[in-house]
Design a protein around this motif. Structure first.
Motif, PDB file in Angstrom:
ATOM      1  N   MET A  13       0.825  -1.201   0.000  1.00 40.15           N
ATOM      2  CA  MET A  13       0.000   0.000   0.000  1.00 40.15           C
ATOM      3  C   MET A  13       0.861   1.253   0.000  1.00 40.15           C
ATOM      4  N   GLY A  14       1.911   1.256   0.809  1.00 37.70           N
ATOM      5  CA  GLY A  14       2.755   2.432   0.905  1.00 37.70           C
ATOM      6  C   GLY A  14       3.383   2.835  -0.413  1.00 37.70           C
ATOM      7  N   TYR A  15       3.744   1.839  -1.231  1.00 39.36           N
ATOM      8  CA  TYR A  15       4.343   2.131  -2.533  1.00 39.36           C
ATOM      9  C   TYR A  15       3.350   2.862  -3.433  1.00 39.36           C
ATOM     10  N   ALA A  65       0.877   3.645   6.593  1.00 35.99           N
ATOM     11  CA  ALA A  65       0.591   2.652   5.549  1.00 35.99           C
ATOM     12  C   ALA A  65       1.173   1.311   5.974  1.00 35.99           C
ATOM     13  N   VAL A  66       0.731   0.844   7.127  1.00 36.94           N
ATOM     14  CA  VAL A  66       1.232  -0.407   7.706  1.00 36.94           C
ATOM     15  C   VAL A  66       0.036  -1.317   7.991  1.00 36.94           C
ATOM     16  N   PRO A  67       0.263  -2.625   8.170  1.00 34.60           N
ATOM     17  CA  PRO A  67      -0.857  -3.547   8.412  1.00 34.60           C
ATOM     18  C   PRO A  67      -1.661  -3.189   9.655  1.00 34.60           C
ATOM     19  N   ASP A  68      -2.958  -3.533   9.617  1.00 35.99           N
ATOM     20  CA  ASP A  68      -3.846  -3.248  10.749  1.00 35.99           C
ATOM     21  C   ASP A  68      -3.305  -3.812  12.055  1.00 35.99           C
ATOM     22  N   THR A  69      -2.657  -4.966  11.961  1.00 33.53           N
ATOM     23  CA  THR A  69      -2.207  -5.662  13.171  1.00 33.53           C
ATOM     24  C   THR A  69      -1.086  -4.936  13.904  1.00 33.53           C
ATOM     25  N   VAL A  89      -2.775   9.842  10.016  1.00 37.66           N
ATOM     26  CA  VAL A  89      -3.711   9.325   9.022  1.00 37.66           C
ATOM     27  C   VAL A  89      -3.647   7.800   8.993  1.00 37.66           C
ATOM     28  N   ALA A  90      -4.798   7.171   9.196  1.00 39.44           N
ATOM     29  CA  ALA A  90      -4.920   5.716   9.067  1.00 39.44           C
ATOM     30  C   ALA A  90      -5.685   5.427   7.781  1.00 39.44           C
ATOM     31  N   LEU A  91      -5.371   4.308   7.147  1.00 36.84           N
ATOM     32  CA  LEU A  91      -5.950   3.983   5.845  1.00 36.84           C
ATOM     33  C   LEU A  91      -7.077   2.967   5.938  1.00 36.84           C
TER      34      LEU A  91
END
Length: 275
Positions: A13-15, A65-69, A89-91
């Motif tokens: 996602m970050g990319y 832009a990191v995993p929910d976990t 900011v959370a995605l």
């Protein structure tokens, strides 16, 4: 210039976000822990990553832009380094809804998520037609929520959201609770599950002797025309036979209380399982 620290910049996602933020009015500092991610950013986008502490020095916005976990873990780890008024900011609504963000009243919490390109669209370019996820070539709608902070902060959050999910058509403002109803409730618990059931049904029809290509073409074509009427993309009526099939099929396939998946405790439990 607004300074953005993008965590997880070299991830899947970050990319995408790093690509869309490149050339924007924002000064972006990229943080990536993996060697593969850093190499990809350097080779593909010409972007050099910076150390975490350096990225947060004077940052106005932090995008996770990191995993929910691990959102909660990352957010709590960087919280002491964030100045008052920083926008985080959370995605996805999952971690914020579950209460995994630090309890700091002086921070701004903004949540945004793409709707993804709609089935019914006006795309003609093949790159856009096959951009099923969005954020590359196909136009899409988005949802955003100002979870915490002054209402005046929404404009900046939405501006960033429109850049990272570009090209954007409609931008909807919702609450975090409403976003949780949309995902995981509507999009995953209901939509994804029923699509899997349809695929299972197709496989069963194939096992009963229908050629695979015929079954797939027939199902996808009917999904298109049926959805165009059900979702009022065009005016139309089903035949009496189709209406009868729905009338008798729905109670066979669905439990009477299936809408309980949208009850607050069910949404909370679903989010708890993924965070």
């Amino acid at each position: 210039m607004t300074v953005i620290a993008l965590f997880g910049a070299g991830g899947k996602m970050g990319y995408r976000l790093a690509s869309n933020l490149k050339g924007s009015r924002f000064d972006v500092r990229h943080i990536e822990v993996s060697d593969a991610g850093r190499t990809r950013l350097k080779n593909d986008l010409g972007i050099d990553c910076v150390p975490q502490d350096q990225s947060l020095d004077g940052a106005d916005v932090v995008v996770l832009a990191v995993p929910d976990t691990i959102i909660g873990k990352v957010a709590h780890a960087i919280s002491p380094s964030l100045k008052a008024g920083t926008m985080v900011v959370a995605l996805d609504a999952a971690a914020p809804f579950a209460g995994h963000l630090p309890e700091r009243a002086d921070l701004i919490y903004f949540v945004t998520h793409p709707c993804h390109p709609p089935i019914f669209n006006d795309e003609t370019d093949m790159e856009a037609k096959t951009d099923y996820f969005g954020g590359v070539a196909a136009k899409q709608h988005i949802v955003s929520s100002l979870m915490q902070g002054p209402d005046s902060a929404y404009a900046l959050g939405e501006e960033i959201a429109k850049v990272i999910w570009a090209p954007v058509m409609r931008s909807h403002r919702v609450t975090v609770e409403q976003m949780a109803l949309l995902e995981p409730g509507l999009s995953e618990t209901v939509c994804a599950t029923l699509l899997v059931v349809m695929k299972d049904a197709m496989d069963d029809v194939i096992a009963r002797g229908v050629p695979k290509d015929a079954a797939r073409d027939f199902l996808l074509g009917h999904m298109n025309v049926l959805a165009s009427v059900i979702f009022e993309e065009r005016p139309g009526l089903f035949s009496d036979a189709c209406n009868k099939a729905i009338e008798f099929g729905k109670p066979v396939l669905m439990k009477d209380d299936w809408k309980r998946v949208f009850e607050p405790q069910e949404i909370a439990a679903s989010i708890q399982r993924i965070t």
